[in-house]
Scaffold this motif. Structure first.
Motif, PDB file in Angstrom:
ATOM      1  N   GLN A   1       1.189  -1.263   0.090  1.00 51.01           N
ATOM      2  CA  GLN A   1       0.100  -0.389  -0.214  1.00 51.01           C
ATOM      3  C   GLN A   1       1.016   1.269   0.019  1.00 51.01           C
ATOM      4  OE1 GLN A   1       0.394  -2.194   2.491  1.00 51.01           O
ATOM      5  NE2 GLN A   1      -0.295  -1.680   4.194  1.00 51.01           N
ATOM      6  N   ILE A   2       2.194   1.143   0.173  1.00 44.67           N
ATOM      7  CA  ILE A   2       3.045   2.268   0.035  1.00 44.67           C
ATOM      8  C   ILE A   2       3.123   2.374  -1.002  1.00 44.67           C
ATOM      9  CG2 ILE A   2       4.079   1.606   2.317  1.00 44.67           C
ATOM     10  CD1 ILE A   2       5.990   0.494  -0.313  1.00 44.67           C
ATOM     11  N   VAL A   3       2.777   2.185  -2.223  1.00 44.87           N
ATOM     12  CA  VAL A   3       2.451   3.091  -3.580  1.00 44.87           C
ATOM     13  C   VAL A   3       1.193   3.870  -4.162  1.00 44.87           C
ATOM     14  CG1 VAL A   3       3.806   1.106  -4.407  1.00 44.87           C
ATOM     15  CG2 VAL A   3       1.184   0.650  -4.870  1.00 44.87           C
ATOM     16  N   LYS A   4       0.526   3.717  -3.135  1.00 42.89           N
ATOM     17  CA  LYS A   4      -0.800   4.105  -3.728  1.00 42.89           C
ATOM     18  C   LYS A   4      -0.525   6.150  -3.206  1.00 42.89           C
ATOM     19  CE  LYS A   4      -3.744   1.778  -0.759  1.00 42.89           C
ATOM     20  NZ  LYS A   4      -5.148   1.794   0.861  1.00 42.89           N
TER      21      LYS A   4
ATOM     22  N   GLY B   1      -3.048   7.021   5.989  1.00 44.26           N
ATOM     23  CA  GLY B   1      -1.989   5.584   6.155  1.00 44.26           C
ATOM     24  C   GLY B   1      -1.290   4.368   5.501  1.00 44.26           C
ATOM     25  N   LYS B   2      -1.264   5.077   4.613  1.00 42.23           N
ATOM     26  CA  LYS B   2      -0.508   4.429   3.975  1.00 42.23           C
ATOM     27  C   LYS B   2       1.200   3.751   4.692  1.00 42.23           C
ATOM     28  CE  LYS B   2       1.721   6.163   0.291  1.00 42.23           C
ATOM     29  NZ  LYS B   2       2.522   6.428  -0.931  1.00 42.23           N
ATOM     30  N   TYR B   3       1.534   4.176   5.940  1.00 42.03           N
ATOM     31  CA  TYR B   3       2.387   4.002   5.895  1.00 42.03           C
ATOM     32  C   TYR B   3       2.941   3.579   7.530  1.00 42.03           C
ATOM     33  CZ  TYR B   3       4.862   6.818   2.315  1.00 42.03           C
ATOM     34  OH  TYR B   3       5.245   7.090   0.899  1.00 42.03           O
ATOM     35  N   ASP B   4       1.538   3.156   7.623  1.00 43.08           N
ATOM     36  CA  ASP B   4       0.827   2.417   9.343  1.00 43.08           C
ATOM     37  C   ASP B   4       1.286   1.331   9.027  1.00 43.08           C
ATOM     38  OD1 ASP B   4      -0.184   5.273   9.385  1.00 43.08           O
ATOM     39  OD2 ASP B   4      -2.359   4.460   9.766  1.00 43.08           O
ATOM     40  N   ASP B   5       1.567   0.228   8.451  1.00 45.04           N
ATOM     41  CA  ASP B   5       1.767  -0.912   8.153  1.00 45.04           C
ATOM     42  C   ASP B   5       3.219  -1.006   8.963  1.00 45.04           C
ATOM     43  OD1 ASP B   5      -0.564  -2.104   9.143  1.00 45.04           O
ATOM     44  OD2 ASP B   5      -0.763  -2.814   7.279  1.00 45.04           O
TER      45      ASP B   5
ATOM     46  N   SER C   1      10.056   8.092  13.248  1.00 44.94           N
ATOM     47  CA  SER C   1       9.959   8.812  13.445  1.00 44.94           C
ATOM     48  C   SER C   1       8.563   9.103  12.148  1.00 44.94           C
ATOM     49  CB  SER C   1      10.269   9.618  14.261  1.00 44.94           C
ATOM     50  OG  SER C   1      11.452  10.047  13.681  1.00 44.94           O
ATOM     51  N   GLN C   2       9.334   9.480  10.825  1.00 43.72           N
ATOM     52  CA  GLN C   2       9.383   9.973  10.176  1.00 43.72           C
ATOM     53  C   GLN C   2       9.658   8.591   8.694  1.00 43.72           C
ATOM     54  OE1 GLN C   2       7.653  13.003   9.164  1.00 43.72           O
ATOM     55  NE2 GLN C   2       8.452  13.715  11.509  1.00 43.72           N
ATOM     56  N   THR C   3       7.912   8.112   8.445  1.00 42.16           N
ATOM     57  CA  THR C   3       8.122   6.699   8.233  1.00 42.16           C
ATOM     58  C   THR C   3       7.941   6.861   6.615  1.00 42.16           C
ATOM     59  OG1 THR C   3       6.612   5.775   9.240  1.00 42.16           O
ATOM     60  CG2 THR C   3       7.278   4.410   7.958  1.00 42.16           C
ATOM     61  N   ARG C   4       7.542   8.500   5.544  1.00 39.86           N
ATOM     62  CA  ARG C   4       7.202   8.451   4.653  1.00 39.86           C
ATOM     63  C   ARG C   4       8.655   8.747   3.890  1.00 39.86           C
ATOM     64  NH1 ARG C   4       7.384  13.047   2.353  1.00 39.86           N
ATOM     65  NH2 ARG C   4       8.057  14.585   4.294  1.00 39.86           N
ATOM     66  N   ASP C   5       9.583   9.288   5.336  1.00 43.38           N
ATOM     67  CA  ASP C   5      11.354   9.902   4.440  1.00 43.38           C
ATOM     68  C   ASP C   5      11.455   8.633   3.831  1.00 43.38           C
ATOM     69  OD1 ASP C   5       9.763  12.330   4.639  1.00 43.38           O
ATOM     70  OD2 ASP C   5      11.526  12.339   6.716  1.00 43.38           O
ATOM     71  N   LEU C   6      11.195   7.121   4.765  1.00 42.21           N
ATOM     72  CA  LEU C   6      12.284   6.166   4.202  1.00 42.21           C
ATOM     73  C   LEU C   6      11.611   5.640   2.806  1.00 42.21           C
ATOM     74  CD1 LEU C   6      12.006   5.788   7.023  1.00 42.21           C
ATOM     75  CD2 LEU C   6      11.589   2.848   6.649  1.00 42.21           C
ATOM     76  N   PHE C   7      10.955   6.394   1.745  1.00 45.18           N
ATOM     77  CA  PHE C   7      10.134   6.232   0.332  1.00 45.18           C
ATOM     78  C   PHE C   7      10.545   7.734  -0.469  1.00 45.18           C
ATOM     79  CE2 PHE C   7       8.149   2.556   3.348  1.00 45.18           C
ATOM     80  CZ  PHE C   7       8.342   1.338   3.008  1.00 45.18           C
ATOM     81  N   SER C   8      10.233   8.442  -0.106  1.00 46.48           N
ATOM     82  CA  SER C   8      10.126   9.345  -0.975  1.00 46.48           C
ATOM     83  C   SER C   8      11.009  10.620  -0.561  1.00 46.48           C
ATOM     84  CB  SER C   8       8.702  10.041  -0.276  1.00 46.48           C
ATOM     85  OG  SER C   8       8.517  10.885   0.980  1.00 46.48           O
TER      86      SER C   8
END
Length: 331
Positions: free
Chosen positions: A221-224, A230-234, A248-255
């Motif tokens: 779901q990270i590709v949403k 909640g796309k990075y919750d899991d 603490s910043q899960t979004r930064d792992l991918f974007s």
């Protein structure tokens, strides 16, 4: 001694100790309370063949063994009849015991001592390092009634089959965004969390890439679209519950540019796609090495290792909406 006779003795113990703590004051510690339970039992059983052990094994279940009868003693200084009890595996259960009772000392509010049948008193499962029963005096409904199996039947099951019931019960009570961290089938498990929580930013680059790959694979779901709730919750839950890593910043792992531009410093384009492209090798390795139970937990199904990447692409294509991962990844 019959069951009716033994239960009458328990009633007398509870009445005597209730009167005692209300008149003389509450028992200061759980050890004090358990000692008084043993002393009362010794007095009431003086003319029987039953002998009260005042020096039992510290880990035996239940606390007091009297031939085929057992008593698990619980104490709380709070005004509640609830307490965490023994492991669901009951690996230290006495082989002699056939009938187990809960004897509870509630010292908060109006002090009172009461008893109940153990199987009727188990109401819930809590997870610490192992799943443990939670008990309550006179609950509305027992855990075993909820799970659709009797306590005696549950006891006879091997650990793996017990956990089928426990996980089903736990999953039915998960709220949105929650996951089970306890996935193992037995107490003898190769996976355990470290005592200390590690910060993601303090890990080596190799560890970061490995964890990003595992999380990316388990959580398509990270590709949403970027604004999806909640796309990075899991991802955050997986890193914390399975590896003890706090991000603490899960979004930064991918974007973030620091990951998206690692393979090519030219700016622009789909940063998420570029970040995933950079860890394709690690994602393939994760697909071959991660335990099947993780895919059952996160994907809702079992998939053979050699088919996990193709299955991930199918799911990702359905979730991405504004781009098609299979057009650019794992070509």
């Amino acid at each position: 001694m019959t069951i009716i006779e033994f239960e009458a003795i328990l009633t007398t113990v509870c009445r005597n100790l209730t009167d005692e703590c209300q008149v003389k004051g509450i028992y200061a510690k759980s050890a004090d309370f358990e000692l008084r339970v043993r002393e009362e039992l010794k007095s009431l059983l003086a003319k029987t063949e039953m002998k009260v052990d005042f020096d039992p094994h510290p880990y035996i279940f239940p606390d007091i063994v009297l031939n085929e009868f057992g008593i698990e003693v619980k104490y709380t200084a709070n005004n509640t009849w609830r307490s965490v009890a023994n492991s669901v595996f009951e690996s230290t259960r006495s082989n002699e015991v056939k009938h187990i009772y809960l004897l509870f000392g509630k010292m908060g509010g109006t002090p009172e001592v009461a008893w109940g049948k153990y199987e009727d008193s188990v109401i819930h499962v809590r997870t610490s390092h192992l799943p443990r029963f939670e008990v309550e005096i006179n609950p509305k409904r027992s855990l075993f009634a909820i799970m659709g199996i009797s306590y005696e039947e549950f006891l006879q099951l091997p650990i793996i089959e017990k956990m089928v019931y426990i996980r089903k019960y736990a999953r039915e009570r998960l709220k949105e965004g929650e996951r089970l961290w306890w996935l193992e089938d037995s107490a003898d498990t190769p996976h355990s969390l470290p005592l200390q929580v590690k910060l993601y930013m303090k890990l080596s680059q190799e560890e970061k890439r490995k964890l990003r790959a595992e999380a990316s694979l388990l959580c398509p779901q990270i590709v949403k679209p970027s604004r999806s709730k909640g796309k990075y919750d899991d991802v955050a839950i997986y890193l914390l519950t399975y590896h003890g890593v706090l991000c603490s910043q899960t979004r930064d792992l991918f974007s973030a540019g620091s990951v998206a531009l690692r393979g090519n410093e030219e700016r622009g384009g789909n940063y998420l796609a570029r970040a995933l492209k950079d860890i394709e090798r690690e994602m393939r390795e994760a697909a071959l090495s991660l335990e099947d139970k993780l895919f059952i937990e996160y994907w809702g199904k079992s998939v053979p290792p050699e088919k996990r990447i193709s299955e991930w692409l199918k799911m990702a294509d359905e979730l991405a909406i504004i781009w098609k991962p299979s057009d650019s990844l794992f070509l």
